[in-house]
Design a protein around this motif. Structure first.
Motif, PDB file in Angstrom:
ATOM      1  N   GLY A 127      46.171  54.626  15.732  1.00 60.02           N
ATOM      2  CA  GLY A 127      46.424  55.943  15.908  1.00 60.02           C
ATOM      3  C   GLY A 127      45.243  56.845  14.888  1.00 60.02           C
ATOM      4  N   GLU A 128      45.365  56.341  13.663  1.00 60.01           N
ATOM      5  CA  GLU A 128      44.306  57.147  13.061  1.00 60.01           C
ATOM      6  C   GLU A 128      43.017  57.101  13.303  1.00 60.01           C
ATOM      7  OE1 GLU A 128      43.253  59.023   9.086  1.00 60.01           O
ATOM      8  OE2 GLU A 128      45.191  58.751  10.183  1.00 60.01           O
ATOM      9  N   ALA A 129      42.541  56.066  13.749  1.00 55.13           N
ATOM     10  CA  ALA A 129      41.191  55.656  14.425  1.00 55.13           C
ATOM     11  C   ALA A 129      40.922  56.457  15.609  1.00 55.13           C
ATOM     12  CB  ALA A 129      41.020  53.900  14.486  1.00 55.13           C
ATOM     13  N   GLY A 130      41.660  56.421  16.575  1.00 53.49           N
ATOM     14  CA  GLY A 130      41.543  57.013  17.652  1.00 53.49           C
ATOM     15  C   GLY A 130      40.380  56.332  18.755  1.00 53.49           C
ATOM     16  N   LEU A 131      40.286  55.097  18.729  1.00 51.81           N
ATOM     17  CA  LEU A 131      39.436  54.274  19.608  1.00 51.81           C
ATOM     18  C   LEU A 131      39.911  54.575  20.986  1.00 51.81           C
ATOM     19  CD1 LEU A 131      38.712  50.741  18.183  1.00 51.81           C
ATOM     20  CD2 LEU A 131      36.920  52.741  18.236  1.00 51.81           C
ATOM     21  N   ASP A 132      40.802  54.803  21.453  1.00 52.42           N
ATOM     22  CA  ASP A 132      41.332  55.274  22.689  1.00 52.42           C
ATOM     23  C   ASP A 132      40.657  56.295  23.224  1.00 52.42           C
ATOM     24  OD1 ASP A 132      42.881  56.299  20.930  1.00 52.42           O
ATOM     25  OD2 ASP A 132      44.529  56.396  22.202  1.00 52.42           O
ATOM     26  N   GLU A 133      40.161  57.437  22.382  1.00 53.10           N
ATOM     27  CA  GLU A 133      39.730  58.563  22.765  1.00 53.10           C
ATOM     28  C   GLU A 133      38.022  58.474  22.672  1.00 53.10           C
ATOM     29  OE1 GLU A 133      40.984  61.227  19.981  1.00 53.10           O
ATOM     30  OE2 GLU A 133      43.274  61.120  21.113  1.00 53.10           O
ATOM     31  N   ILE A 134      37.394  57.642  22.589  1.00 57.75           N
ATOM     32  CA  ILE A 134      35.858  57.519  22.527  1.00 57.75           C
ATOM     33  C   ILE A 134      35.238  57.659  23.928  1.00 57.75           C
ATOM     34  CG2 ILE A 134      35.776  56.065  20.157  1.00 57.75           C
ATOM     35  CD1 ILE A 134      34.915  53.763  22.002  1.00 57.75           C
ATOM     36  N   THR A 135      34.274  58.481  23.939  1.00 60.12           N
ATOM     37  CA  THR A 135      33.411  58.587  25.248  1.00 60.12           C
ATOM     38  C   THR A 135      32.133  57.669  25.195  1.00 60.12           C
ATOM     39  OG1 THR A 135      32.605  60.771  24.234  1.00 60.12           O
ATOM     40  CG2 THR A 135      34.407  60.933  25.615  1.00 60.12           C
ATOM     41  N   SER A 136      31.862  57.422  23.724  1.00 62.81           N
ATOM     42  CA  SER A 136      30.417  56.633  24.018  1.00 62.81           C
ATOM     43  C   SER A 136      30.839  55.069  24.042  1.00 62.81           C
ATOM     44  CB  SER A 136      29.858  56.643  22.504  1.00 62.81           C
ATOM     45  OG  SER A 136      30.913  55.854  21.510  1.00 62.81           O
ATOM     46  N   PRO A 137      29.960  54.154  24.047  1.00 70.90           N
ATOM     47  CA  PRO A 137      29.936  52.838  23.955  1.00 70.90           C
ATOM     48  C   PRO A 137      30.775  52.610  22.632  1.00 70.90           C
ATOM     49  CG  PRO A 137      27.691  53.103  24.629  1.00 70.90           C
ATOM     50  CD  PRO A 137      28.250  54.342  24.198  1.00 70.90           C
ATOM     51  N   ALA A 138      31.377  51.241  22.722  1.00 69.72           N
ATOM     52  CA  ALA A 138      32.045  50.830  21.433  1.00 69.72           C
ATOM     53  C   ALA A 138      30.947  49.925  20.698  1.00 69.72           C
ATOM     54  CB  ALA A 138      33.418  50.092  21.632  1.00 69.72           C
ATOM     55  N   TYR A 148      32.356  56.922  19.205  1.00 73.22           N
ATOM     56  CA  TYR A 148      32.559  58.318  18.989  1.00 73.22           C
ATOM     57  C   TYR A 148      32.950  59.201  20.416  1.00 73.22           C
ATOM     58  CZ  TYR A 148      27.755  59.216  20.782  1.00 73.22           C
ATOM     59  OH  TYR A 148      26.529  59.163  21.622  1.00 73.22           O
ATOM     60  N   ARG A 149      33.505  60.031  20.298  1.00 75.25           N
ATOM     61  CA  ARG A 149      34.126  61.111  21.231  1.00 75.25           C
ATOM     62  C   ARG A 149      33.184  62.312  20.845  1.00 75.25           C
ATOM     63  NH1 ARG A 149      39.957  63.900  22.336  1.00 75.25           N
ATOM     64  NH2 ARG A 149      39.598  65.195  23.977  1.00 75.25           N
ATOM     65  N   THR A 150      32.568  62.842  22.185  1.00 75.34           N
ATOM     66  CA  THR A 150      31.764  64.150  22.128  1.00 75.34           C
ATOM     67  C   THR A 150      32.581  65.348  22.372  1.00 75.34           C
ATOM     68  OG1 THR A 150      30.091  62.743  23.363  1.00 75.34           O
ATOM     69  CG2 THR A 150      29.792  65.244  23.212  1.00 75.34           C
ATOM     70  N   THR A 159      29.276  67.823  18.754  1.00 77.25           N
ATOM     71  CA  THR A 159      29.651  66.982  17.664  1.00 77.25           C
ATOM     72  C   THR A 159      30.266  65.484  18.124  1.00 77.25           C
ATOM     73  OG1 THR A 159      30.351  69.080  16.447  1.00 77.25           O
ATOM     74  CG2 THR A 159      31.595  66.941  15.930  1.00 77.25           C
ATOM     75  N   ALA A 160      29.594  64.641  17.394  1.00 77.33           N
ATOM     76  CA  ALA A 160      30.439  63.256  17.759  1.00 77.33           C
ATOM     77  C   ALA A 160      31.155  62.829  16.808  1.00 77.33           C
ATOM     78  CB  ALA A 160      29.031  62.372  17.641  1.00 77.33           C
ATOM     79  N   HIS A 161      32.635  62.994  17.187  1.00 76.32           N
ATOM     80  CA  HIS A 161      33.806  62.525  16.380  1.00 76.32           C
ATOM     81  C   HIS A 161      33.920  60.988  16.003  1.00 76.32           C
ATOM     82  CE1 HIS A 161      37.493  62.890  13.944  1.00 76.32           C
ATOM     83  NE2 HIS A 161      37.846  62.081  14.865  1.00 76.32           N
ATOM     84  N   ILE A 162      33.370  60.383  15.045  1.00 76.07           N
ATOM     85  CA  ILE A 162      33.498  58.866  14.817  1.00 76.07           C
ATOM     86  C   ILE A 162      34.941  58.403  14.714  1.00 76.07           C
ATOM     87  CG2 ILE A 162      32.540  57.104  13.453  1.00 76.07           C
ATOM     88  CD1 ILE A 162      30.178  58.907  14.895  1.00 76.07           C
ATOM     89  N   SER A 163      35.072  57.032  15.434  1.00 76.31           N
ATOM     90  CA  SER A 163      36.337  56.366  15.131  1.00 76.31           C
ATOM     91  C   SER A 163      35.905  55.126  14.654  1.00 76.31           C
ATOM     92  CB  SER A 163      37.085  56.253  16.495  1.00 76.31           C
ATOM     93  OG  SER A 163      37.391  57.578  17.098  1.00 76.31           O
ATOM     94  N   VAL A 164      36.492  54.601  13.692  1.00 74.62           N
ATOM     95  CA  VAL A 164      36.320  53.092  13.254  1.00 74.62           C
ATOM     96  C   VAL A 164      37.752  52.523  12.852  1.00 74.62           C
ATOM     97  CG1 VAL A 164      35.039  51.877  11.167  1.00 74.62           C
ATOM     98  CG2 VAL A 164      34.228  54.208  12.000  1.00 74.62           C
ATOM     99  N   LEU A 165      37.518  51.174  13.115  1.00 76.68           N
ATOM    100  CA  LEU A 165      38.674  50.428  13.015  1.00 76.68           C
ATOM    101  C   LEU A 165      38.374  48.967  12.767  1.00 76.68           C
ATOM    102  CD1 LEU A 165      41.984  50.233  13.143  1.00 76.68           C
ATOM    103  CD2 LEU A 165      41.798  49.660  15.645  1.00 76.68           C
ATOM    104  N   THR A 166      38.992  48.463  11.847  1.00 77.69           N
ATOM    105  CA  THR A 166      38.779  47.058  11.333  1.00 77.69           C
ATOM    106  C   THR A 166      40.020  46.159  11.362  1.00 77.69           C
ATOM    107  OG1 THR A 166      36.791  47.690  10.099  1.00 77.69           O
ATOM    108  CG2 THR A 166      37.710  45.312   9.667  1.00 77.69           C
TER     109      THR A 166
END
Length: 247
Positions: free
Chosen positions: A142-153, A168-170, A175-182
């Motif tokens: 939930g913190e990362a928000g990868l499910d909301e990205i609009t760019s490629p992963a 990232y989500r535009t 603005t490109a809002h970056i999401s990262v998860l490991t």
């Protein structure tokens, strides 16, 4: 004095998300506006963003805005995004954040050199990203928000499985809002930096302003390693008796 272009771009993005005209004060201070459809916070909440010594606030109603305006005028700008300081002056039922907001200009970008683990692209919404979220757990996902990205992963694999991913989500304002998860077992080895670096390079090539929002120290370290500058913070507040009714 002319405003720094990086700060100006960051402010423009949040001013557009506010949903109503509410500029950051040019010489410090806090501007409060009524915006029931604000994109700065969950529906019915109060959204607070401080950048470069000034802040804007959106409230869901006239009555909430009046309470917030009276309460926050007693606080210095840096305190309006501090959860404890806000709780001391407002009737708060829940808080999200604060999260540090960091931004990156092309000349400050420090890309990660090639590593043993190659970074590859997957489409947003790919099932392998959902599997990574399951491994990481609901809080981290939930913190990362990868499910909301609009760019490629941009992903890193180990043993055939995706163990780190970014995208990232535009947002409004370019603005490109970056999401990262490991994955938990793969942390601390630079994989988030590698995936994040590829994501940032893609965003900059598209002419977007990369934004990194983080609450945790480890995430802030990754952003700093890539060249991001911390310019402010965001806080979302649910006030007692002023939330939008839930369906």
């Amino acid at each position: 004095m002319p405003i720094d272009p990086l700060l100006a771009g960051a402010r423009r993005s949040w001013e557009e998300l506010a949903g109503v005209p509410v500029p950051f004060p040019p010489c410090g201070g806090v501007n409060v506006a009524v915006s029931p459809e604000s994109g700065m916070c969950p529906a019915g909440w109060v959204g607070v963003v401080a950048l470069g010594g000034s802040a804007i606030v959106t409230a869901p109603s006239d009555s909430a805005a009046a309470i917030v305006r009276d309460a926050l005028r007693e606080l210095p700008v840096q305190a309006v995004v501090d959860a404890d300081s806000v709780r001391a002056v407002l009737p708060v039922s829940r808080v999200l954040g604060p999260a540090v907001l960091a931004y990156l200009s092309p000349e400050r970008f420090r890309p990660v050199p090639p590593v043993a683990s190659e970074v590859e692209q997957l489409p947003a919404g790919n099932r392998e990203l959902r599997l990574l979220e399951e491994v990481a757990g609901p809080e981290d996902a939930g913190e990362a928000g990868l499910d909301e990205i609009t760019s490629p992963a941009f992903v890193v694999r180990e043993g055939g499985q995706v163990v780190a991913a970014a995208g990232y989500r535009t947002w409004l304002g370019g603005t490109a809002h970056i999401s990262v998860l490991t994955a938990p077992r793969a942390r601390g080895r630079g994989l988030a930096r590698a995936a994040g670096s590829a994501t940032v390079a893609h965003a900059l090539a598209a002419g977007l302003l990369p934004q990194w929002r983080a609450r945790r120290t480890a995430s802030r370290r990754v952003a700093a390693a890539l060249g991001f500058a911390e310019l402010g913070a965001q806080l979302s507040i649910e006030m007692t008796g002023h939330s939008r009714p839930r369906p």
